[in-house]
Motif scaffolding. Structure first.
Motif, PDB file in Angstrom:
ATOM      1  N   ARG A   1       0.700  -1.467  -0.212  1.00 47.87           N
ATOM      2  CA  ARG A   1      -0.033   0.089   0.164  1.00 47.87           C
ATOM      3  C   ARG A   1       1.052   1.254   0.105  1.00 47.87           C
ATOM      4  O   ARG A   1       0.215   2.221  -0.525  1.00 47.87           O
TER       5      ARG A   1
ATOM      6  N   ARG B   1      -6.218  11.119  -1.860  1.00 52.91           N
ATOM      7  CA  ARG B   1      -6.484  10.076  -0.826  1.00 52.91           C
ATOM      8  C   ARG B   1      -8.056   9.657  -0.106  1.00 52.91           C
ATOM      9  O   ARG B   1      -8.434   8.765  -0.247  1.00 52.91           O
TER      10      ARG B   1
ATOM     11  N   HIS C   1     -11.575  11.049  -1.133  1.00 51.82           N
ATOM     12  CA  HIS C   1     -12.094   9.771  -2.615  1.00 51.82           C
ATOM     13  C   HIS C   1     -11.143   8.363  -2.673  1.00 51.82           C
ATOM     14  O   HIS C   1     -12.708   7.952  -2.187  1.00 51.82           O
ATOM     15  N   LEU C   2     -11.027   8.389  -2.469  1.00 55.30           N
ATOM     16  CA  LEU C   2     -10.090   6.591  -2.641  1.00 55.30           C
ATOM     17  C   LEU C   2     -10.814   5.969  -1.524  1.00 55.30           C
ATOM     18  O   LEU C   2     -10.929   4.558  -1.455  1.00 55.30           O
ATOM     19  N   ALA C   3     -10.474   6.271  -0.367  1.00 54.78           N
ATOM     20  CA  ALA C   3     -11.096   5.284   1.188  1.00 54.78           C
ATOM     21  C   ALA C   3     -11.896   5.861   1.236  1.00 54.78           C
ATOM     22  O   ALA C   3     -13.442   4.452   1.062  1.00 54.78           O
ATOM     23  N   ARG C   4     -12.890   6.791   0.593  1.00 55.47           N
ATOM     24  CA  ARG C   4     -14.391   6.619   0.426  1.00 55.47           C
ATOM     25  C   ARG C   4     -15.181   5.362  -0.597  1.00 55.47           C
ATOM     26  O   ARG C   4     -16.188   4.854  -0.191  1.00 55.47           O
ATOM     27  N   ALA C   5     -14.096   5.664  -2.117  1.00 50.19           N
ATOM     28  CA  ALA C   5     -14.882   4.409  -2.881  1.00 50.19           C
ATOM     29  C   ALA C   5     -14.447   3.340  -2.275  1.00 50.19           C
ATOM     30  O   ALA C   5     -15.104   2.580  -2.733  1.00 50.19           O
ATOM     31  N   LYS C   6     -13.390   3.068  -1.155  1.00 45.42           N
ATOM     32  CA  LYS C   6     -12.789   1.381  -1.095  1.00 45.42           C
ATOM     33  C   LYS C   6     -14.195   0.977   0.058  1.00 45.42           C
ATOM     34  O   LYS C   6     -14.715  -0.059   0.527  1.00 45.42           O
ATOM     35  N   ALA C   7     -14.706   2.356   0.768  1.00 38.23           N
ATOM     36  CA  ALA C   7     -15.176   1.848   2.258  1.00 38.23           C
ATOM     37  C   ALA C   7     -17.348   1.505   1.364  1.00 38.23           C
ATOM     38  O   ALA C   7     -18.048   0.823   1.303  1.00 38.23           O
ATOM     39  N   ASP C   8     -16.622   2.193   0.694  1.00 39.24           N
ATOM     40  CA  ASP C   8     -18.712   1.694  -0.793  1.00 39.24           C
ATOM     41  C   ASP C   8     -18.453   0.904  -1.339  1.00 39.24           C
ATOM     42  O   ASP C   8     -19.847   0.402  -1.145  1.00 39.24           O
ATOM     43  N   ARG C   9     -16.981  -0.176  -1.789  1.00 41.09           N
ATOM     44  CA  ARG C   9     -17.862  -1.219  -1.851  1.00 41.09           C
ATOM     45  C   ARG C   9     -17.158  -2.237  -0.853  1.00 41.09           C
ATOM     46  O   ARG C   9     -17.946  -3.315  -1.332  1.00 41.09           O
ATOM     47  N   ARG C  10     -17.362  -1.873   0.274  1.00 44.89           N
ATOM     48  CA  ARG C  10     -16.937  -2.992   0.939  1.00 44.89           C
ATOM     49  C   ARG C  10     -19.274  -3.295   1.464  1.00 44.89           C
ATOM     50  O   ARG C  10     -19.946  -2.889   1.475  1.00 44.89           O
TER      51      ARG C  10
END
Length: 122
Positions: free
Chosen positions: A57, A111, A113-122
């Protein structure tokens, strides 16, 4: 009747080639790819293993930051919509990344935005 000699020829070739194929298989160690050049088949013992987990990461984040800085033509630490064209992902998602509607995107915005997108995928 003309087919019979062809069949015998085929069977004879198969019986000659089978031991040669078995010998090659015995020489090749398990897990070795015969299509890969010998120098690349086994990783030298002194090279560290590929990064994984947190190290991977960190490498990805460093690479992303380098791409961001390369796209930041004026060096102000933010990408305008024009500068974002040099960084395709940011250009495509500019409005989603710029949540404060400042007309510019910082690396921290990216960063988050990427964290939000990752959280949304879960």
């Amino acid at each position: 009747m003309k087919i019979m000699p062809v069949i015998f020829l085929f069977l004879g070739a198969a019986s000659v080639l089978a031991p040669a194929a078995a010998a090659v298989q015995e020489q090749t160690p398990i897990g070795a790819d015969g299509q890969l050049p010998p120098a690349l088949r086994n990783r030298p013992r002194d090279t560290p293993p590929a990064a994984a987990g947190a190290a991977l990461r960190a490498q990805a984040l460093a690479k992303l930051e380098a791409q961001f800085k390369a796209a930041d033509l004026n060096g102000d630490g933010q990408l305008s919509p024009e500068e974002a064209k040099g960084f395709g992902f940011v250009a495509r998602h500019f409005d989603d990344i710029d949540t404060a509607r400042r007309g510019a995107v910082s690396f921290d915005d990216l960063r988050m935005h990427l964290a939000r997108a990752k959280a949304d995928r879960r």
